[in-house]
Every structure is written in structure tokens, then in C-alpha cells.
Design an enzyme around this catalytic site. Sequence first.
Site, PDB file in Angstrom:
ATOM      1  N   ASP A 125      21.192   3.534  38.471  1.00 35.47           N
ATOM      2  CA  ASP A 125      22.058   4.633  38.924  1.00 35.47           C
ATOM      3  C   ASP A 125      21.472   5.973  38.529  1.00 35.47           C
ATOM      4  O   ASP A 125      21.737   6.984  39.162  1.00 35.47           O
ATOM      5  CB  ASP A 125      23.430   4.537  38.230  1.00 35.47           C
ATOM      6  N   HIS A 167      30.049  10.291  31.835  1.00 35.74           N
ATOM      7  CA  HIS A 167      29.765   8.853  31.739  1.00 35.74           C
ATOM      8  C   HIS A 167      28.680   8.533  30.719  1.00 35.74           C
ATOM      9  O   HIS A 167      28.565   7.388  30.299  1.00 35.74           O
ATOM     10  CB  HIS A 167      29.321   8.291  33.099  1.00 35.74           C
ATOM     11  N   GLY A 175      26.071   6.272  35.248  1.00 36.41           N
ATOM     12  CA  GLY A 175      26.804   6.975  36.305  1.00 36.41           C
ATOM     13  C   GLY A 175      26.263   8.350  36.633  1.00 36.41           C
ATOM     14  O   GLY A 175      27.018   9.291  36.863  1.00 36.41           O
ATOM     15  N   ASP A 202      38.439  14.265  36.877  1.00 33.64           N
ATOM     16  CA  ASP A 202      37.478  13.668  37.811  1.00 33.64           C
ATOM     17  C   ASP A 202      38.086  12.385  38.394  1.00 33.64           C
ATOM     18  O   ASP A 202      38.899  11.734  37.740  1.00 33.64           O
ATOM     19  CB  ASP A 202      36.212  13.321  36.998  1.00 33.64           C
ATOM     20  N   HIS A 204      36.716   9.673  38.689  1.00 36.21           N
ATOM     21  CA  HIS A 204      36.213   8.533  37.900  1.00 36.21           C
ATOM     22  C   HIS A 204      36.730   8.617  36.451  1.00 36.21           C
ATOM     23  O   HIS A 204      36.889   9.696  35.901  1.00 36.21           O
ATOM     24  CB  HIS A 204      34.682   8.542  37.859  1.00 36.21           C
ATOM     25  N   ASP A 291      35.409  15.405  42.662  1.00 36.21           N
ATOM     26  CA  ASP A 291      35.262  14.310  43.637  1.00 36.21           C
ATOM     27  C   ASP A 291      36.602  13.656  43.977  1.00 36.21           C
ATOM     28  O   ASP A 291      36.635  12.668  44.712  1.00 36.21           O
ATOM     29  CB  ASP A 291      34.235  13.273  43.167  1.00 36.21           C
TER      30      ASP A 291
HETATM   31  C1  LIG Z   1      25.285   8.486  42.996  1.00 33.25           C
HETATM   32  C2  LIG Z   1      26.659   9.099  42.841  1.00 33.25           C
HETATM   33  C3  LIG Z   1      26.724  10.048  41.684  1.00 33.25           C
HETATM   34  C4  LIG Z   1      27.079   9.737  44.151  1.00 33.25           C
HETATM   35  N1  LIG Z   1      28.119   8.860  44.621  1.00 33.25           N
HETATM   36  C5  LIG Z   1      28.810   8.957  45.903  1.00 33.25           C
HETATM   37  C6  LIG Z   1      29.033  10.337  46.360  1.00 33.25           C
HETATM   38  C7  LIG Z   1      28.210  10.521  47.601  1.00 33.25           C
HETATM   39  C8  LIG Z   1      27.775   9.204  48.081  1.00 33.25           C
HETATM   40  C9  LIG Z   1      27.969   8.249  46.959  1.00 33.25           C
HETATM   41  C10 LIG Z   1      28.424   7.926  43.734  1.00 33.25           C
HETATM   42  O1  LIG Z   1      29.295   7.089  43.830  1.00 33.25           O
HETATM   43  N2  LIG Z   1      27.637   8.040  42.680  1.00 33.25           N
HETATM   44  C11 LIG Z   1      27.662   7.134  41.605  1.00 33.25           C
HETATM   45  C12 LIG Z   1      26.887   5.987  41.687  1.00 33.25           C
HETATM   46  C13 LIG Z   1      26.897   5.091  40.648  1.00 33.25           C
HETATM   47  C14 LIG Z   1      27.669   5.335  39.511  1.00 33.25           C
HETATM   48  C15 LIG Z   1      28.460   6.498  39.439  1.00 33.25           C
HETATM   49  C16 LIG Z   1      28.482   7.401  40.479  1.00 33.25           C
HETATM   50  C17 LIG Z   1      29.340   8.611  40.432  1.00 33.25           C
HETATM   51  C18 LIG Z   1      29.864   9.067  39.270  1.00 33.25           C
HETATM   52  C19 LIG Z   1      30.742  10.264  39.185  1.00 33.25           C
HETATM   53  O2  LIG Z   1      30.900  11.048  40.106  1.00 33.25           O
HETATM   54  N3  LIG Z   1      31.391  10.459  38.026  1.00 33.25           N
HETATM   55  O3  LIG Z   1      32.235  11.502  37.843  1.00 33.25           O
HETATM   56 ZN   LIG Z   2      33.292  11.427  39.469  1.00 31.60          ZN
END
Ligand SMILES: CC1(C)CN(C2CCCC2)C(=O)N1c1ccccc1/C=C/C(=O)NO
Ligand SMILES: [Zn+2]
Length: 403
Positions: A125, A167, A175, A202, A204, A291
Site C-alpha cells: 500500500d 494509519h 495505509g 476521516d 477511515h 474522504d
Molecule cells: C491508495 C489510497 C490512499 C487511495 N484510495 C482510494 C481513493 C482513490 C482511489 C482509491 C485508497 O483506498 N487508498 C488506500 C489504499 C490502501 C489502504 C488505505 C488507503 C486509504 C487510506 C486513507 O485514506 N486513510 O485516511
Molecule cells: Zn481516509
Amino acid sequence: KTQMFSLVEKRPTQVLKKRSSISDNGVFSREEDDNLQVQVGYVYDENLVRHASKVSNIKGRALVVQKLIESYDLLRNTIILKPTPATSEELCSFHSSDYIEYLKEINTKYTPEDDVTLEYGIGYDCPPLDGIFDYCCAIGGGTLTAAKALNKGEVDVAINWFGGWHHAQRDEADGFCYVNDAVLGILELRKCFNYVIYVDLDVHHGNGVEAGFERTHKVMTLSLHQYESGFYPGTGSTADVGTGVGQYHSVNVPLHEGIGDKHYCNVFDQVWYKVVDSFEFDAVVIQCGADGLSGDPLGGFNLTQEAYGHCVRKILMESKPTLILGGGGYNIANTSRCWAYLTSLVVGCELDSDIPEHDFFSMYGPSYELAITPSNRKDTNTKEYVDGILKEIEDNLTHLFTA
Ligand SMILES: CC1(C)CN(C2CCCC2)C(=O)N1c1ccccc1/C=C/C(=O)NO
Ligand SMILES: [Zn+2]
């Protein structure tokens, strides 16, 4: 002496009452000057923006946020806090020295294109960044600089939209967070403030911050987040309350997708009321990951900046030194709208509903307005479900009353 401040909630702008200082017997004494705005510190410099732009999933977001805030001329009555990069020792106040040594070792060895599964969470990630150690010093330093300004009483509220990476764990990136600047900021505040509350808005769960303080009663962590099977990070149920002397000092509000402003604010108010009654805090940290906004590609919640503003305003009413951080937020225009709105709320001035002409004006089409329009998606949070979690949270917090 830590200058305090008091807020009087006035619509629409936040006219902040005169600064008051703690007199010798600890009671607020009101200076007889006219309304002084609360003193706001704002963390910014170009180096920090350059580093903050390194992570690919929010490429360029830092500059877009900064330019919108500048286009509304919001920084004229703030103190710009030029960040000092964190030292290794400062990073190691939370992170393990082997993790930090590892980041130093790979600092310029890899770039995000390297498809490597390295140690310490780097590679899946959290792809390796070019200058990954320098990045962590810059990001950690931004929030530490803000916390230090609050400790010195230079400002009453400090804003760092380039932090909030909630995270990151003690010894690994997680994350998309490489350094947990929120934990570093809380540890810094604890040098001057005995009890600190951390509020995570957030979408998350703020797992890294919760983990950092789950065994202490000096820091309460409160996180509202989407909680569904398979939704990252998967932690943050109501049963997750902290352990040992920290028991009942981790508060989690697990929500289902589709929640809108009205319902979210109602849930926040009910939890916040109980939290304020059960935990006397001396300083506050708020992570405002955007988000949860309608239009975010993650698409979990259906909030607008009104929900974030409601929570931040409510928290500021406690008139405690407050550190405000960014975090997630993948619809870059909406994230910028939200954080510009929150900045205006803190500095106490109104924003024009039309986005001002500026370098990134075109990103705000087709509305070119500040307001974010929610979608008409279904809010899957039933009354039964929400009443249930509020009851569990209330039952947990009553243990603190009796303590
Ligand atoms: C790679 C990104 C950060 C972007 N994203 C989305 C947005 C756009 C398309 C996918 C995710 O889900 N992500 C993640 C992937 C794996 C683990 C965590 C996160 C996000 C963490 C977060 O925002 N914490 O507050
Ligand atoms: Zn988030």
C-alpha cells in the site's frame, strides 16, 4: 503562560471573544479589550508542499489546497508557521529506531516505480518514495512545529493541512501513511498539556493513533468512520475501547455507508456530549480527513463541508488549544473546498460562495462554487443501528464517570 481563548458561536462567522488569560488562581480573567480574533497559526512552506505532493494518490493536492486558501485571502490574519523538519530523535518519540534507520537507508534507493515488497510496510500500500526519509522529516516536522507553537502559547489554534497521516504504526508504514505525525503532535502537546483528546473525522478508522495511546488514560481517541466488512483498516468497532489504564479511553463510532450531514452531525453531537462529560481535556487534536465527502472516489459517506464544519465548530467551543490536521481526501477539488471552509471557520471570516479566479479555478467546474452538493444516495445507517452503537458508547463512557 498559555494564553487561552474563548469562542462565542455566532452565525455565520465565528466572532471570537476576547482573549483571556489564566489569572494566578487559575480562573479565566477577561481582558477588557474589544473582540480579538483567536490567534491562528497556519503551517506552510514550499518545501513542505513539495514533499506532501510526493505521495501518488493525492498527487498535487497540497498545492491545490494552498492556492484555494490563498485565493480567498484567508491567511492575512494568521501567523504563518514555517515548519522545521523533524529530527530522527523526534520521529523516534513514537516510531521504532529500526524503522527510522530503515527509512534513512532506503531514502534515495527506491522510487514508487520499483515494484518491491520491502520490509516495514514499504512496498504494497505504501510504495517506496524517492527521499522517503526526508519526506517523513518534513511531514512530521509540520505537525511538530504546530504543536510547539501551541505549547508556547503563540497561537490558540494551529492548522496543518499537510499532516494527519493517522494509519502509520510504530514500526511500519500503513495505509499510505509513512510517519504518524498526529501521534508525534499529541506527544509534543503532552509536554505542556496533561490530558489530550484526539478526534478523527476521516472516513477511515484512525487506527495508528488509537494504537499509539490505547494503554494510557492521558489521551482519549475518538474516531467516527466507515466500518464494513472488507473496508480498510477493518478496526474501530464499539468494542474497541482501549486496555489497561487506557480502558474506555478509545471511543469508536463505526458507521455504515451513505451517511449524510444531518445524521452525522446528530451522531457526533450525542457522542461529543458524553465525551466532554467523561474526559476533562486540556488540548485537542482534530484530524479532518476529507474522504468522507460526497464525490470522493472512495464514495463511502455522503458528507459536505457542513458536517466537518459543525464538528470543528463544536469542538472549538471548548476553547482549548487545538491542533487541526488534514488526512485523506481523494477528490482534490472537494478536499480543497472543505479545508478552505474549515480555515475560514477558524479565522472567523465568511467565504464568497463563488470560487475566486486563481491558478486552479478550472478544477472547480462545472459549479465553480464553494458548496459541495451531496448525492441522493441511501443512508444505510438505520435508527436501530445508530441507537445501538450510541448506547454501547454511553455504557462504556459511564465507567469513566464512576472512576
Ligand atoms: C491508495 C489510497 C490512499 C487511495 N484510495 C482510494 C481513493 C482513490 C482511489 C482509491 C485508497 O483506498 N487508498 C488506500 C489504499 C490502501 C489502504 C488505505 C488507503 C486509504 C487510506 C486513507 O485514506 N486513510 O485516511
Ligand atoms: Zn481516509
